[in-house]
Structures are given as structure tokens and as C-alpha cells.
Write a protein that holds these residues in place. Structure first.
Motif, PDB file in Angstrom:
ATOM      1  N   UNK A  74     -42.043-152.006 -31.344  1.00 40.00           N
ATOM      2  CA  UNK A  74     -42.875-150.811 -31.491  1.00 40.00           C
ATOM      3  C   UNK A  74     -42.063-149.532 -31.568  1.00 40.00           C
ATOM      4  N   UNK A  75     -41.298-149.201 -30.528  1.00 45.62           N
ATOM      5  CA  UNK A  75     -40.478-147.980 -30.583  1.00 45.62           C
ATOM      6  C   UNK A  75     -39.433-148.019 -31.693  1.00 45.62           C
ATOM      7  N   UNK A  76     -38.871-149.220 -31.972  1.00 42.43           N
ATOM      8  CA  UNK A  76     -37.864-149.324 -33.031  1.00 42.43           C
ATOM      9  C   UNK A  76     -38.459-148.941 -34.381  1.00 42.43           C
ATOM     10  N   UNK A  77     -39.673-149.393 -34.665  1.00 49.60           N
ATOM     11  CA  UNK A  77     -40.337-149.037 -35.920  1.00 49.60           C
ATOM     12  C   UNK A  77     -40.617-147.544 -35.986  1.00 49.60           C
ATOM     13  N   UNK A 106     -39.217-142.148 -40.264  1.00 50.81           N
ATOM     14  CA  UNK A 106     -38.878-140.727 -40.254  1.00 50.81           C
ATOM     15  C   UNK A 106     -38.907-140.178 -41.680  1.00 50.81           C
ATOM     16  N   UNK A 107     -40.099-139.921 -42.177  1.00 48.67           N
ATOM     17  CA  UNK A 107     -40.256-139.376 -43.533  1.00 48.67           C
ATOM     18  C   UNK A 107     -41.459-138.453 -43.552  1.00 48.67           C
ATOM     19  N   UNK A 108     -41.621-137.740 -44.654  1.00 54.38           N
ATOM     20  CA  UNK A 108     -42.732-136.778 -44.727  1.00 54.38           C
ATOM     21  C   UNK A 108     -43.131-136.583 -46.184  1.00 54.38           C
ATOM     22  N   UNK A 110     -33.653-145.742 -27.400  1.00 55.60           N
ATOM     23  CA  UNK A 110     -33.627-145.956 -25.953  1.00 55.60           C
ATOM     24  C   UNK A 110     -34.743-146.912 -25.521  1.00 55.60           C
ATOM     25  N   UNK A 111     -35.969-146.684 -25.998  1.00 55.39           N
ATOM     26  CA  UNK A 111     -37.102-147.535 -25.616  1.00 55.39           C
ATOM     27  C   UNK A 111     -36.951-148.947 -26.182  1.00 55.39           C
ATOM     28  N   UNK A 112     -36.430-149.047 -27.403  1.00 54.93           N
ATOM     29  CA  UNK A 112     -36.224-150.373 -27.996  1.00 54.93           C
ATOM     30  C   UNK A 112     -35.192-151.171 -27.208  1.00 54.93           C
ATOM     31  N   UNK A 113     -34.135-150.494 -26.761  1.00 54.74           N
ATOM     32  CA  UNK A 113     -33.110-151.175 -25.961  1.00 54.74           C
ATOM     33  C   UNK A 113     -33.690-151.670 -24.639  1.00 54.74           C
TER      34      UNK A 113
END
Length: 693
Positions: free
Chosen positions: A388-391, A396-398, A544-547
Motif C-alpha cells: 500500500x505505502x509503496x504504491x 507521483x504524477x499530476x 519508511x512505511x513499506x519497510x
């Protein structure tokens, strides 16, 4: 349901009746102790010595008969091996088939012996539990410690079935050798994963798995899922499980578990930015993240009740609701509405079908692979938590398409909406609704009038009725008491389920509440805290969250395979609680400036210790929880889920409320309740195990 005493009579092999545990005699002995203690004060040492001697005699009787039967089976196998050697010189198809049937006959007799050991092991556990409950002594702890590790221990023969595994291996190997290997010279030792297509071997292996009490990684992970099962399943029930099982349906349930965990954590790195873009404070991320948990409190109940009637329809409903919820979450940005954002997250919570996933594994997966399926459930959850956090860090686009914005805040919603739509199509075409109990009961009697040879050889001897038609008043009174205590009727309400919770179970649920609260505080406020103190970007927070999420499986591997074999679960439980407490203390901002190493190391310690604590806690919980909570709507899995979900809701609300004091105060204010609850749980653990053990 009938009491264990009556069940013992029904399942005895008739010619072995005198060798079973004399459950009736020991219950009467307990009653005599109780009656005498009211008239005169009995010496505690006399009671312990007298009852220990009776138990020793019962166990010795069981073990000597067990060794005698093992020797008889070994002799039969040795004779068959000699016949097999002679057939290798002059192969004869007819004689090979006869020899295979002879080995299967030995296997069926071994299966009866395995049931003999299992019933006696359950009887011993129950009588020890009854002694502790009636007299308040720590007798079980004393008896097991003094007998289990003694060099002449006979207790290990009952609880660890020493020697039976060798007989199972001999039968399995010889049956494998007699199978047509198409010219292969490999044995089962060369290819241990090679399936042996023989119902006798499958039944023996299932019985051995039930008897096994050793802790390994797979078992540890399975108990982590808290998927409970009946204490003494029969071969008939195992056959029913085989008829219900459908691999693709199991895979769909695991995929649902994975996607839901991704859906839960994919918004965590960007929730604060999304809240600010809609005019709310950054700490409103607590409400945004917690809205899903609020809805899950209610969805867990109705999904658990719905799974009593169907598995397919709840999963369809879950997928549709989650699709709608994620679309609303993504559209809230262009609608400039925090309300739409929160409603979208509520919809996602209302689509939580984890109760259905657990029930499907518990009810429809055969016992022989249920442990693997349960471990798969935990692994899917852990993988989703990491992905989830890794995705979120990747998205990161706009850009815009027809006035619809696609950026780091909205892309998680769009990605999950597409994922649930694909899952819905896969579910519609691939899921197979298992046969319900009511449907099985409507099957014509003719269709099951003739059981197969395995059922004739195993089930019928185990279900012979006792020839005794009358019981004295004392026995009837004892059976009525036991039936009321050990009835397997499921709880019919939350209140009824709560009344079944013993003090030790309540402490385990408190520990589960504490660890979920501490973990939710760490994860949900990570983006706000790291942005304020370290100016981390969304991508850095996501990494950090993915780790953290990726540590789940390795930590459980180490604990399940090594640590749990060196220490008792209670010792690991207490040590993990203390480590969680240390992690919380180290996370406080008492040193200026607050550094990245302090935050990362304390967060990692807190998270890893909480993961260890969760696995051990649920492992203990699955053992001490009433068997009445293994089935029905209000089951043990639901109670643990509700405890954890309520903890997450309170934690997310704490973050939002603490936000009114300012971001500079957020970290310390949210850690204080975590520290308090952790200290209370440690004290409760000390009190419980000092009083019960």
C-alpha cells in the motif's frame, strides 16, 4: 452438543474400552475431594499426591497399550515388507494390488490408534482443566512440568505421539513404492513434496497434524490469523470439507484480503496533504484514515452473519461497495468536499469482508491444508500492508482528463477502484459457492447409505454406541454440568460471546487492543510527524512505511521457527510487551532537536515488537478461547477483529483531537495514551499469569 464423557463412550473402539482414560472415575474423584473439603479441611499435598498418582496410573495404562499396538503394527509392516521384497524379483500385478490393500488395512488400524491417542489427550487436558477450576490449584502447571521433561516421561507418548510418526512414514513410503512411478527411481525422501494419491495416507497425515503440538513457522502464522477449529473433527467432517473446497475460491478470498489491506494503507502517506488541499488541517488525516475503521466495526458483524448463508454474495457486495468508495475518495479532490472524501472512506470500511475470508478458510478448507491457508491469509495481509505505502510512493504524477484530476492524492483511489472492478469480474466468473449444511442435509438417504471402505474401517468402530442404557444420578449430574460448560453451541450475541470470555482471554484482548492502538498511532501520524520534524516528502514516508510492512514475514519466520522453540509463549508475550513499552518511551520528543535516527529506530523497535506480540498473543488466544467461539456469527475471529478495529478508531480520533494543540505537541500527546495502555496491559499480564499459572 454432548459432553466429553458421552462423546468418549461413543467414539471408543469397543475392544479397547478398558484402555481408554477413565474419565468418569476421575470426575467422581474430584467430586469426592470437593465433598470432603466441605466437611474437613483436606491437606493440599495429599490431594495433589493422590490425584497425581491416579493420573500417572491412567497415563501408564494408555501408554503401555499404545506401545503394544505399535509393536503389532510394526510386525505386520515387517511381514508385508518381506512380501514386497519377493515381489520385486517376480512382479505380479494381482499380488501387488493385494499387498497395497494390506498396507492400507494397516493404515486404517493405525488411524484408529491415532484417534485413540487423540481422545485420551483431550480427556487429560479436560480433567486437568477441571481440577484447576474446581480447586483453584496450579495443578496443571505442576503436573506437566514435573512429568513432561522427565527422562522416563510417559506423558510425552500421549501428547507428542512418540513413535507413531515412524509407523506413518513406513506405511506412506511402502505405498508410494507400490504406486506406478512410470520408471522413476525416486522415493518420497527424494521428493517430499510429491503428492501421494491415497486416501488412507491423507487421513493418517490429517490425524497426525491434529495431534501435533510442536510450534513452527507455518503453525505460528496460522494462529496469527486466529482461525479457530473444532477440537475433535471426525473423518466424516473431513470428507465434507473436501467436498466444499475449491482452490480458486480460496485464492479469491486471499486476493480480497490482500487488496483490502492495500486499500487501507495506500492513502496513509498522502492523507495529510489531501486533507490540507480540501481546507482541513493536516491532522485531519486521523479522521480520514480512521473513517474506514469506524465502518469496519459494523461491517464485520453483518458480514460475519451473512457468511452463515453465503460467501459469494458478501464478496460481490464488498467489491461493489469498495469500488464506489474509492471512486468517491478520488472525486472528492475535484468536488472540493471533505465530506465526499470521508463518505468514500466509510464506504471502503463498509466493504471490509475479512470476516468472510476468515470464515471461508475455517469452514470450507480441508483440515489437512487449513494451516497453509491460514498462513496465506496472514501473508496476504502483511504483503498488502507493505504494498500500500509503496504504491503511494510510486504514484507521483499530476495530470487532468476531462476536468478530472489525477495526482498523488487521487491516484490511490483510482488505482484501487480499477483493482476492485477487475477483482469483481474475476470473482463473478471464478468463485464457486460451497455446499451449505442445509443442502447436505437434504441429500436423499440412498446416496449415503453405503460408505466407502475407509469410512467402514474407521468411522463405524469409532461411533459404536455404548451398551449401557442407564447412568446413576451422580454421573448424570456431572455430564449435565460438563455439557453446560463445554457446549459447542455458538454464541448468539455479542453479550453471550463476552460472557464466555475468561479473565485470561480478556487480558489477551486488552493486549491486542494495546498493540493495534500503538501501531495505528505510529503509522497514521507518520506523514504529519515526519513532515513537521524532518520535512520528508511523500515518497520518503512511503518508503519508511513499506519497510516497516516488509518486516512482518521475516519477524514471524524468526519467532515461529526459532524463538518459540526456545522460550514459552508467555515469556515471549511479556518480553514483547516490555519492548513495545521501550519503543514508545524512546519515541517521545524529549531531546531537542528530534532526530531521524531516533524516530526511525524507536518506530522500528515499536513496530517489530508489536508484530511479535500480535503473533504470540493470537496464538495464546486461539488456545484459551472457548470452543463455542470457533463457529457462528459471534466467533473468536470477530471479537479480535472488533477489539483491533476499535483500537484503530480511537487512535485515529486521538490524532485528530491532538491536532488542535498544534503539530508541535502531536507526537508526545498521542504517545501518552499508548504508554498508559501498554503499562496497564503489562500489569494485567503479570496479574493473570501469576494467578492462573
Amino acid at each position: 452438543m454432548v459432553s466429553f464423557g458421552k462423546k468418549l463412550k461413543e467414539r471408543q473402539v469397543q475392544e479397547w474400552q478398558e484402555y481408554y482414560i477413565n474419565y468418569k472415575l476421575m470426575k467422581k474423584k474430584l467430586k469426592q475431594y470437593a465433598n470432603h473439603s466441605q466437611a474437613v479441611v483436606l491437606d493440599r499435598r495429599f490431594v495433589l499426591k493422590d490425584f497425581s498418582r491416579m493420573l500417572d496410573n491412567q497415563i501408564e495404562k494408555i501408554v503401555l497399550f499404545l506401545l503394544e499396538q505399535q509393536g503389532a503394527l510394526a510386525s505386520r509392516i515387517s511381514e508385508l515388507n518381506e512380501q514386497k521384497e519377493s515381489l520385486q524379483e517376480e512382479p505380479d500385478i494381482a499380488k501387488i494390488n493385494e499387498l497395497r490393500e494390506a498396507y492400507q488395512a494397516v493404515g486404517r488400524d493405525l488411524l484408529k490408534l491415532l484417534y485413540f491417542v487423540e481422545i485420551n489427550a483431550i480427556g487429560l487436558r479436560k480433567i486437568l482443566k477441571k481440577f484447576d477450576k474446581r480447586f483453584g490449584y496450579k495443578f496443571t502447571d505442576y503436573y506437566v512440568k514435573t512429568r513432561a521433561n522427565h527422562p522416563y516421561s510417559q506423558l510425552q507418548q500421549v501428547f507428542k505421539h512418540v513413535g507413531l510418526g515412524a509407523v506413518v512414514g513406513a506405511i506412506s513410503r511402502n505405498l508410494a513404492d507400490l504406486q506406478d512411478r512410470q520408471g522413476s527411481y525416486l522415493s518420497i525422501y527424494d521428493q517430499p513434496s510429491l503428492p501421494l494419491q491415497d486416501p488412507v495416507v491423507d487421513s493418517m497425515q490429517a490425524a497426525v497434524d491434529r495431534l501435533s503440538h510442536s510450534t513452527n513457522f507455518l503453525n505460528f502464522m496460522a494462529q496469527h490469523a486466529l482461525i479457530m477449529q473444532e477440537e475433535l473433527p471426525t473423518p466424516v467432517e473431513e470428507e465434507v470439507d473436501d467436498q466444499r473446497y475449491h482452490f480458486m475460491s480460496l485464492l479469491l478470498n486471499l486476493a480480497n484480503t490482500f487488496l483490502y489491506m492495500v486499500n487501507t494503507y495506500i492513502i496513509v502517506p498522502t492523507a495529510d496533504d489531501y486533507s490540507m488541499s480540501l481546507g482541513a488541517a493536516a491532522t485531519a488525516c486521523g479522521i480520514v484514515i480512521g473513517a474506514m475503521a469506524v465502518a469496519q466495526i459494523f461491517s464485520s458483524v453483518y458480514f460475519s452473519a451473512w457468511s452463515n448463508r453465503s460467501y459469494f454474495r458478501p464478496l460481490i457486495f464488498s467489491s461493489i461497495v469498495l469500488f464506489i468508495g474509492n471512486v468517491m475518495y478520488a472525486l472528492a479532490y475535484d468536488l472540493k468536499s471533505i465530506s465526499v472524501l470521508l463518505i468514500g472512506r466509510l464506504f471502503c470500511g463498509f466493504g471490509s469482508a475479512r470476516a468472510v475470508n476468515r470464515r471461508y478458510i475455517s469452514d470450507c478448507v480441508p483440515l489437512k491444508i487449513r494451516m497453509q491457508a491460514s498462513a496465506g491469509f496472514v501473508s496476504a495481509s502483511a504483503l498488502g500492508m507493505a504494498c500500500g505505502p509503496a504504491l503511494a510512493g510510486v504514484l507521483q504524477t499530476n495530470f487532468k482528463i476531462y476536468k478530472i484530476t489525477f495526482n498523488k492524492e487521487t491516484l490511490p483511489g483510482w488505482l484501487m477502484a480499477i483493482s476492485w472492478l477487475v477483482y469483481l469480474i474475476w470473482l463473478w466468473y471464478s468463485f464457486k459457492e460451497p455446499v451449505r449444511d442445509t443442502e447436505k442435509h437434504n441429500v436423499p438417504q440412498e446416496s449415503k447409505a453405503e460408505p466407502d471402505s475407509l469410512e467402514k474401517g474407521v468411522v463405524e468402530p469409532l461411533l459404536l454406541k455404548s451398551l449401557e442404557n442407564q447412568q446413576d444420578e451422580d454421573e448424570q449430574e456431572d455430564e449435565d454440568e460438563e455439557a453446560s460448560e463445554d457446549s459447542h453451541q455458538p454464541a448468539n450475541s455479542i453479550a453471550a460471546a463476552y460472557r464466555l470470555l475468561t479473565p485470561s482471554v480478556k487480558v489477551q484482548l486488552l493486549i491486542y487492543f494495546m498493540l493495534k492502538y500503538a501501531m495505528e498511532i505510529l503509522l497514521s501520524e507518520s506523514s504529519v510527524v515526519t513532515t513537521y520534524y524532518f520535512s520528508w516528502s511523500t515518497g520518503t514516508v512511503a518508503i519508511f512505511l513499506a519497510c516497516l510492512g516488509l518486516t512482518v514475514l521475516p519477524v514471524n519466520l524468526v519467532v515461529g521457527s526459532y524463538i518459540s522453540n526456545m522460550f514459552e509463549d508467555r515469556q515471549i508475550l511479556l518480553a514483547s510487551e516490555i519492548m513495545v513499552c521501550i519503543g514508545i518511551v524512546l519515541s517521545f520528543n524529549v531531546i531537542i532537536p528530534y532526530s531521524v535516527p531516533q524516530y526511525v529506530c524507536s518506530g522500528l523497535l515499536l513496530f517489530v515488537a508489536a508484530e511479535v506480540l500480535e503473533g504470540v498473543n493470537l496464538s495464546l488466544l486461539s488456545r484459551v478461547m472457548s470452543s463455542r467461539l470457533s463457529r457462528g456469527t459471534y466467533n473468536g475471529g470477530l471479537l479480535s477483529t472488533e477489539a483491533g478495529t476499535i483500537a484503530r478508531v480511537i487512535a485515529d480520533a486521538t490524532i485528530t483531537l491532538a491536532g488542535y494543540l498544534g503539530e508541535s505537541m502531536l507526537l508526545n500527546v498521542t504517545l501518552l495514551p499508548s504508554l498508559f495502555i501498554c503499562a496497564v496491559s503489562i500489569l494485567a499480564t503479570f496479574w493473570t499469569y501469576n494467578s492462573l499459572y
